[in-house]
Design an enzyme around this catalytic site. Structure first.
Site: not given
Ligand code: SD4
Length: 338
Positions: A198, A216, A227-229, A251-252
């Site tokens: 991201t 991202t 849905v990620g972080d 790793d969100g």
């Molecule tokens: C996610 N955090 O969707 C994001 C992906 C990411 O480096 O940051 N990658 O989990």
């Protein structure tokens, strides 16, 4: 009280780099994004404009294939986007998650902030909102994302994020049904450096006004709807012009459980310098998930900045970009993971 005293003491012992304002800092070596944001600040634009322009640059360039269209297809082959923008003066936030068929996710996030009273819109309804606001609906699929998807199908849908389902997701494409019993499983190794990257960005102007943003396309082969972080305030990013800002990457699914960006900002408010705040936010996650993949950038409103990452076998050093008045061009910085 005790914590603040400890933090203040701790912070005062740490060497601080020379601070300089204005400042742009972002995750990963996405230098065109840094330069785009910096140009906005140099030409008198706001920190929100800078963050929006910087993240949008990555959306257009498809930075690392992990930002913007044509990357990280989900289990059905579709690319969807997550983004967030936060105004550290007013604490307003706009975010989108699982955005379909619109390339400029950070732009839509800003429209959510400025043209609704809401904070987060998701999925197809977010796309309808975006179209109403004048964003063009387009296919986000590219030959590259189609190839990633078809290779995944050919390898029996491996890697795969499902667990406790039948048939065994480590060897099949489903359709899946819940298994009668739940087994404790180890976090899949594919949630690693390779599947995501991201952009998270912070901008601070000469007067200490701060904004933060993320954009991202999430994790490759994610379960549709995941849905990620990145679009979650306090997880993907946070900004408070009275304390500082932070933005996370990694790793969100794990990181969002700890609100690392919010934690880092609160630590800076309590007196920690940005590097220490970043390290403490990473350590908090590491206590529970020693092998998680992730990194965070932090900055305070005087222009000090830092970063930290969790050391794993495949990830020992984290690179990020900085622009401030000390250099004409964006500077590549890096930090050893701990
Ligand atoms: C996610 N955090 O969707 C994001 C992906 C990411 O480096 O940051 N990658 O989990």
């Amino acid at each position: 009280m005790f914590t603040s005293i400890v933090l203040c003491t701790f912070a005062s012992l740490l060497p601080l780099g020379h601070a300089s304002l204005p400042l742009v800092i972002n995750t990963w070596p996405f230098k065109n994004a840094t330069a785009a944001a910096w140009r906005v600040l140099q030409s008198g634009g706001s920190v929100l404009d800078a963050v929006e322009r910087g993240c949008a640059r990555c959306e257009v360039e498809q930075c690392d294939g992990s930002v913007g269209y044509g990357g990280s297809p989900d289990e059905s082959g579709e690319t969807t986007l997550d983004a967030l923008i936060m105004n550290g003066d007013t604490m307003e936030v706009g975010a989108v998650a699982g955005l379909r068929r619109i390339k400029n996710a950070i732009g839509v996030a800003r429209a959510v902030m400025e043209r609704t009273d809401h904070t987060l819109l998701v999925g197809q309804s977010a796309s309808v909102f975006a179209e109403n606001m004048g964003f063009v609906a387009e296919d986000l699929t590219t030959n590259k994302s189609l190839n990633i998807f078809s290779q995944w199908l050919q390898s029996n849908c491996q890697p795969n994020y499902r667990k406790n389902v039948f048939p065994d997701p480590s060897a099949s494409c489903g359709p899946y049904e819940p298994r009668a019993t739940l087994k404790r499983t180890k976090r899949a190794q594919h949630a690693s450096r390779l599947s995501h990257d991201t952009i998270g960005m912070l901008a601070v102007d000469r007067d200490g006004h701060m904004a933060a943003g993320t954009s991202t396309n999430g994790m490759t082969h994610k379960v549709p709807g995941r849905v990620g972080d990145s679009p979650i305030v306090g997880a993907g990013a946070y900004a408070d012009s009275s304390a500082g800002g932070a933005a996370a990457t990694g790793d969100g699914d794990i990181m969002m459980r700890f609100l690392p960006s919010y934690l880092a900002v609160e630590l800076m408010r309590a007196g920690a310098d940005p590097s220490a705040a970043c390290k403490m936010a990473i350590s908090r996650i590491k206590r529970h998930y020693s092998e998680f993949f992730g990194a965070i950038i932090c900055a305070n409103t005087t222009g000090h900045y830092g970063a930290a990452c969790n050391k794993t076998p495949g990830f020992t050093r984290f690179h990020y970009m900085v622009s401030n008045s000390k250099s004409d061009a964006p500077l590549l910085k890096s930090v050893d993971c701990v």
